[in-house]
Design an enzyme around this catalytic site. Structure first.
Site, PDB file in Angstrom:
ATOM      1  N   GLY B 124       0.813  -1.220   0.000  1.00  0.00           N
ATOM      2  CA  GLY B 124       0.000   0.000   0.000  1.00  0.00           C
ATOM      3  C   GLY B 124       0.841   1.262   0.000  1.00  0.00           C
ATOM      4  O   GLY B 124       1.063   1.860   1.052  1.00  0.00           O
ATOM      5  N   TYR B 125       1.331   1.620  -1.146  1.00  0.00           N
ATOM      6  CA  TYR B 125       2.101   2.863  -1.274  1.00  0.00           C
ATOM      7  C   TYR B 125       1.280   3.926  -2.015  1.00  0.00           C
ATOM      8  O   TYR B 125       0.976   4.980  -1.496  1.00  0.00           O
ATOM      9  CB  TYR B 125       3.383   2.636  -2.082  1.00  0.00           C
ATOM     10  N   SER B 126       0.944   3.621  -3.286  1.00  0.00           N
ATOM     11  CA  SER B 126       0.338   4.628  -4.167  1.00  0.00           C
ATOM     12  C   SER B 126      -1.018   5.094  -3.656  1.00  0.00           C
ATOM     13  O   SER B 126      -1.772   4.336  -3.046  1.00  0.00           O
ATOM     14  CB  SER B 126       0.151   4.045  -5.565  1.00  0.00           C
ATOM     15  N   GLU B 242      12.675  -3.897  -4.491  1.00  0.00           N
ATOM     16  CA  GLU B 242      11.601  -4.010  -5.463  1.00  0.00           C
ATOM     17  C   GLU B 242      12.160  -3.877  -6.876  1.00  0.00           C
ATOM     18  O   GLU B 242      11.759  -4.588  -7.784  1.00  0.00           O
ATOM     19  CB  GLU B 242      10.547  -2.926  -5.206  1.00  0.00           C
TER      20      GLU B 242
HETATM   21  C1  LIG Z   1      -0.400  -3.154 -12.729  1.00  0.00           C
HETATM   22  C2  LIG Z   1      -0.006  -2.215 -11.630  1.00  0.00           C
HETATM   23  C3  LIG Z   1       0.189  -2.689 -10.355  1.00  0.00           C
HETATM   24  C4  LIG Z   1       0.515  -1.823  -9.314  1.00  0.00           C
HETATM   25  N1  LIG Z   1       0.648  -2.336  -8.053  1.00  0.00           N
HETATM   26  C5  LIG Z   1       0.872  -1.487  -7.020  1.00  0.00           C
HETATM   27  C6  LIG Z   1       0.891  -1.969  -5.689  1.00  0.00           C
HETATM   28  O1  LIG Z   1       0.746  -3.163  -5.430  1.00  0.00           O
HETATM   29  N2  LIG Z   1       1.062  -1.092  -4.692  1.00  0.00           N
HETATM   30  C7  LIG Z   1       1.247   0.239  -4.918  1.00  0.00           C
HETATM   31  O2  LIG Z   1       1.421   0.984  -3.970  1.00  0.00           O
HETATM   32  N3  LIG Z   1       1.221   0.741  -6.180  1.00  0.00           N
HETATM   33  C8  LIG Z   1       1.041  -0.092  -7.232  1.00  0.00           C
HETATM   34  N4  LIG Z   1       0.984   0.397  -8.520  1.00  0.00           N
HETATM   35  C9  LIG Z   1       1.070   1.848  -8.725  1.00  0.00           C
HETATM   36  C10 LIG Z   1       2.376   2.309  -9.339  1.00  0.00           C
HETATM   37  O3  LIG Z   1       3.400   2.296  -8.431  1.00  0.00           O
HETATM   38  C11 LIG Z   1       2.104   3.723  -9.901  1.00  0.00           C
HETATM   39  O4  LIG Z   1       1.267   3.548 -10.989  1.00  0.00           O
HETATM   40  C12 LIG Z   1       3.345   4.445 -10.347  1.00  0.00           C
HETATM   41  O5  LIG Z   1       4.090   4.836  -9.259  1.00  0.00           O
HETATM   42  C13 LIG Z   1       3.018   5.682 -11.199  1.00  0.00           C
HETATM   43  O6  LIG Z   1       2.089   6.506 -10.601  1.00  0.00           O
HETATM   44  P1  LIG Z   1       0.769   6.967 -11.360  1.00  0.00           P
HETATM   45  O7  LIG Z   1       0.133   5.785 -11.920  1.00  0.00           O
HETATM   46  O8  LIG Z   1      -0.004   7.803 -10.454  1.00  0.00           O
HETATM   47  O9  LIG Z   1       1.279   7.826 -12.592  1.00  0.00           O
HETATM   48  P2  LIG Z   1       1.722   9.348 -12.580  1.00  0.00           P
HETATM   49  O10 LIG Z   1       2.679   9.577 -11.508  1.00  0.00           O
HETATM   50  O11 LIG Z   1       0.525  10.202 -12.636  1.00  0.00           O
HETATM   51  O12 LIG Z   1       2.518   9.448 -13.948  1.00  0.00           O
HETATM   52  C14 LIG Z   1       1.882   9.606 -15.210  1.00  0.00           C
HETATM   53  C15 LIG Z   1       2.974   9.764 -16.258  1.00  0.00           C
HETATM   54  O13 LIG Z   1       3.758  10.908 -15.972  1.00  0.00           O
HETATM   55  C16 LIG Z   1       5.128  10.566 -15.883  1.00  0.00           C
HETATM   56  N5  LIG Z   1       5.793  11.394 -14.890  1.00  0.00           N
HETATM   57  C17 LIG Z   1       5.384  11.680 -13.627  1.00  0.00           C
HETATM   58  N6  LIG Z   1       6.273  12.463 -13.020  1.00  0.00           N
HETATM   59  C18 LIG Z   1       7.279  12.661 -13.894  1.00  0.00           C
HETATM   60  C19 LIG Z   1       8.513  13.386 -13.861  1.00  0.00           C
HETATM   61  N7  LIG Z   1       8.890  14.055 -12.781  1.00  0.00           N
HETATM   62  N8  LIG Z   1       9.305  13.379 -14.959  1.00  0.00           N
HETATM   63  C20 LIG Z   1       8.944  12.694 -16.065  1.00  0.00           C
HETATM   64  N9  LIG Z   1       7.795  11.999 -16.157  1.00  0.00           N
HETATM   65  C21 LIG Z   1       6.968  11.991 -15.089  1.00  0.00           C
HETATM   66  C22 LIG Z   1       5.115   9.116 -15.478  1.00  0.00           C
HETATM   67  O14 LIG Z   1       6.343   8.497 -15.819  1.00  0.00           O
HETATM   68  C23 LIG Z   1       3.947   8.590 -16.265  1.00  0.00           C
HETATM   69  O15 LIG Z   1       4.342   8.315 -17.573  1.00  0.00           O
HETATM   70  C24 LIG Z   1       0.678  -0.447  -9.572  1.00  0.00           C
HETATM   71  C25 LIG Z   1       0.499   0.031 -10.873  1.00  0.00           C
HETATM   72  C26 LIG Z   1       0.165  -0.828 -11.892  1.00  0.00           C
HETATM   73  C27 LIG Z   1      -0.026  -0.270 -13.267  1.00  0.00           C
END
Ligand SMILES: Cc1cc2nc3c(=O)[nH]c(=O)nc-3n(C[C@H](O)[C@H](O)[C@H](O)COP(=O)(O)OP(=O)(O)OC[C@H]3O[C@@H](n4cnc5c(N)ncnc54)[C@H](O)[C@@H]3O)c2cc1C
Lengths: 370, 383
Positions: B124-126, B242
């Site tokens: 549970g991070y995101s 990770e």
């Molecule tokens: C299948 C799947 C399983 C997951 N499982 C888990 C889980 O078990 N537990 C958990 O905690 N999370 C989980 N996640 C979440 C995952 O860690 C996040 O999706 C990830 O950290 C990206 O965050 P976001 O989706 O909010 O995208 P955003 O942060 O909104 O990013 C959107 C886009 O913007 C880009 N971006 C953002 N900031 C920057 C920057 N500073 N410079 C350049 N580009 C940037 C990103 O690279 C991306 O392309 C999972 C995600 C997926 C898809």
């Protein structure tokens, strides 16, 4: 070709506008989700027919609009943008295109253009490319035996048009889709549509045409459908890019819109440029096909269009997911629907690698012929 | 107990291979979806009986303690046979963190239960507003007597609907100077009135990740790992684990095996264009494994991984995606097909592989974020 009516940019813009409105009124992109259970919508197909869309490329003399592939391309780009589940390309290019060329006098043409009946053209067989005297599907004048693969628009069709052989002559045979001796196998695709293979066992059919007119028309209509599938893909990528640009302008991380990061800006620009190149290339290919009667040249243009559209759609739909982050990987967000449609349209009628190879073959054949 | 490292690499490979081939259930090979525990319980029991649940953990905690070369062999054999990764977030993520930062009591309590799968973990991070900018997270935990009281929301929590426990980052000090301070690392039980889980359907149509809502949920104070308000530094260390895990060759190797099956089934190796492209991705996987083993060695020596580990993830996830694109191409007109492509008596699920590859460049820190890390922390570029 000579019977393509000249049309102005204004005509095309109006056509685009009216088709776009029609799809929006019908329910827009959400229909792509509904169609998984319900299939395509007869009502929408009728409205399209009513607007003249199904006969857009057919000559006026046979009841079409005579506006050629250029106008058809504009329409199917809208089909792509709205992820329309109706099999528009297969109806316009394959089914109606085929009837119009091999039996323009048959009453079926008018009923197909008016949307009263939906037809699907079954021409492919596993292991073969296009018409071939190796075809296993045989018609003896009364009944059809054999099997066809990857039939677009078969689900929900009233009539099947089957390319087969009779005494080593190519024939086009019409069958009632719910008639005797027809066994279909459906497999679901990523966009929810069904890929259909059909086996025929003594299935009663009616001969529509025979001889080289059938095989020649087939290669023309397959080229047309290939180019129009490219135009549909162009629409898919256009809308996917638009949604993605909107998203990166509004999604904030680190206290600012992600679209303010230079990495994202450069990526967005690259996708935009790729999309512009694809739009220009595909519409030029369609326009050239409209004025050319040279089969080799038309096939080359169709392959050029599909190769470009597939590679562009691949890039844009994949990158769109990436730029959305995790929401891009959900069913709830629309962007994934574009990826799923692009997968299907790219696989249909040959992907980028296939068409690049075909384009080279056609180029060499042309140079050798000179 | 077996001393795995005493075996020669070849003997080790033979043992592992024989074990997988004889014991792993045929119907679970190359599973297209993430397995729920109930599906793989019996397989887990077999692994457990053999002491093979945690290949990278030290022996003293019940792991196999494998050195890097053997760890790679283990993964290779697992992928070759299409052995599912199981419910491994305990083994791969929270376990190593507890080993590194936990108290004796915490190690004693949590580690054995990870190995038996009595506890099944989710991460549970995101949060909806905190993805790439994880440190902006807002889910709060406030001390109330012997408990933390948790409020807020997590999202994208993989397999939360099949987990008994969640390890999470929570805000324990909302007045800290920076957003990184005031974050703590907390363990909580899922089955309690204050926690509600809703599944989210992926674009592949699977219920694989979830939203988790916390409404006065509780966790005992001894579930805090490490110091209060110092969770961020630890979480970054865990990201090292990770990332080496996500940066492991597994998924790409498995996809390569399946690509090969398709290519053989369709006689594609006679096409020079295809041969070249296959060799390219195969070499991309092989050389990545060489790079990977350097990091795995480092981990084995007990060193923390630096920011450079991000390169593994970038390379292997993008290679994995390239392999699955080749699979789609190889499927030709069946490239949009859901479910297995039949090639004689074997089936390969092309789209399942393709879908699996898509989010690997997003989760565990997106590849853009990994590139930011490398450019700043490794290359020392300004800005
Ligand atoms: C299948 C799947 C399983 C997951 N499982 C888990 C889980 O078990 N537990 C958990 O905690 N999370 C989980 N996640 C979440 C995952 O860690 C996040 O999706 C990830 O950290 C990206 O965050 P976001 O989706 O909010 O995208 P955003 O942060 O909104 O990013 C959107 C886009 O913007 C880009 N971006 C953002 N900031 C920057 C920057 N500073 N410079 C350049 N580009 C940037 C990103 O690279 C991306 O392309 C999972 C995600 C997926 C898809």
């Amino acid at each position: 070709m000579s019977n393509v009516r000249a049309h102005s940019q204004d005509d095309l813009r109006m056509l685009r506008g009216s088709v776009r409105t029609l799809f929006e009124r019908a329910g827009g992109i959400a229909r792509a989700r509904n169609a998984r259970d319900k299939g395509w919508d007869r009502q929408v197909m009728n409205e399209l027919a009513h607007a003249g869309v199904l006969g857009v490329a057919a000559p006026e003399a046979v009841g079409g609009l005579g506006m050629g592939l250029t106008a058809a391309g504009v329409i199917v780009e809208e089909v792509g943008r709205a992820l329309t589940p109706e099999p528009v390309v297969s109806a316009i290019a394959l089914a109606i295109g085929m009837i119009q060329r091999v039996c323009p006098g048959d009453a079926m043409l008018a009923t197909a253009i008016s949307g009263k009946i939906a037809c699907a053209l079954a021409w492919q067989e596993r292991g073969l490319r296009g018409y071939s005297d190796q075809m296993a599907c045989r018609f003896d004048g009364k009944v059809l035996n054999g099997s066809k693969a990857w039939i677009a628009g078969a689900v929900g069709a009233d009539q099947l048009l089957v390319v087969a052989q009779n005494d080593s002559k190519p024939v086009l045979v019409a069958l009632d889709a719910d008639g005797k001796g027809i066994y279909s196998e459906l497999r679901r695709q990523s966009d929810g549509s069904q890929l259909c293979d059909i086996g025929f066992v003594d299935a009663p059919g009616k001969l529509l045409a025979e001889g080289s007119v059938v095989s020649e028309a087939l290669s023309t209509v397959v080229a047309d459908a290939t180019a129009l599938a490219a135009a549909e893909l162009v629409g898919v990528s256009a809308k996917a890019l638009e949604l993605t640009l909107d998203y990166v302008k509004t999604r904030e991380q680190f206290g600012k819109p992600i679209g303010s990061f230079q990495v994202i800006q450069h990526r967005a620009v690259d996708l935009y440029v790729a999309q512009q190149v694809a739009e220009a290339g595909v519409s030029e290919a369609l326009a050239r096909m409209d004025v050319s009667a040279d089969q080799g040249a038309r096939i080359r243009e169709a392959s050029r269009a599909k190769a470009r559209a597939c590679s562009t759609a691949k890039r844009i739909t994949r990158e769109s997911i990436q730029l959305h982050g995790a929401v891009g990987y959900t069913d709830e967000f629309d962007i994934g629907l574009f990826l799923n449609r692009a997968l299907v349209l790219s696989a249909w009628l040959g992907d980028a690698a296939y068409h690049r190879a075909r384009w080279m073959d056609a180029l060499e054949a042309n140079e050798a012929g000179r | 107990m077996t001393d795995w490292n005493a075996l020669s690499d070849e003997a080790f490979r033979r043992q592992v291979r024989t074990f997988f081939e004889t014991e792993y259930p045929e119907e679970l090979r190359h599973l297209p979806h993430r397995a729920k525990f109930a599906e793989i319980r019996q397989w887990h029991e077999k692994l457990y009986a053999k002491g093979m649940v945690a290949p990278a953990w030290p022996v003293e905690y019940g792991g196999m303690g494998l050195e890097a070369s053997k760890l790679l062999i283990f993964y290779e054999e697992q992928q070759r046979w299409g052995v599912t990764r199981g419910r491994d977030m305990g083994v791969q993520m929270v376990g190593p963190l507890i080993i590194k930062f936990g108290t004796q009591a915490q190690k004693h309590y949590w580690l054995p239960r990870i190995l038996t799968c009595e506890h099944i973990w989710c991460q549970g991070y995101s949060e909806p507003g905190s993805g790439s900018d994880l440190a902006s997270l807002r889910t709060s935990a406030v001390i109330d007597g012997d408990y933390f009281v948790i409020n807020g929301q997590k999202i994208w929590t993989t397999m939360a609907h099949d987990a008994t426990h969640i390890f999470m980052l929570v805000r324990t000090d909302s007045h800290a100077r920076t957003k990184q301070e005031g974050i703590s690392f907390l363990l909580a039980e899922m089955n309690q009135p204050g926690i509600e889980v809703r599944t989210i359907t992926t674009l592949a149509g699977e219920d694989e990740f979830c939203e988790v809502f916390f409404d006065n949920a509780r966790a005992p104070r001894e579930n805090l790992v490490g110091e209060l308000n110092k969770g961020w530094t630890m979480a970054k260390a865990l990201l090292g684990f990770e990332r080496i895990f996500i940066g492991a060759p597994n998924l790409a190797q498995n996809a390569l095996v399946q690509l090969r099956t398709i290519a053989q089934g369709r006689c594609m190796f006679s096409d020079p264009v295809f041969r070249d492209r296959f060799a390219k991705v195969a070499l991309d996987v092989e050389d990545h494994a060489a790079l990977y083993s350097r990091f795995a060695d480092q981990l084995k020596r007990g060193e923390m991984l630096g920011p450079d580990v991000s390169m593994l993830k970038i390379w292997v996830t993008e290679t994995f995606q390239e392999i699955t694109e080749l699979m789609i191409e190889s499927a030709g007109p069946d490239g949009g097909l859901i479910g297995p492509l039949q090639l004689g008596n074997v089936g390969v699920d092309v789209l399942a592989n393709f879908y699996k590859a898509r989010p690997t460049t997003i989760y565990g820190g997106t590849n853009e974020i990994q590139r930011n890390i490398l450019s700043k922390a490794v290359l020392g570029l300004p800005g």
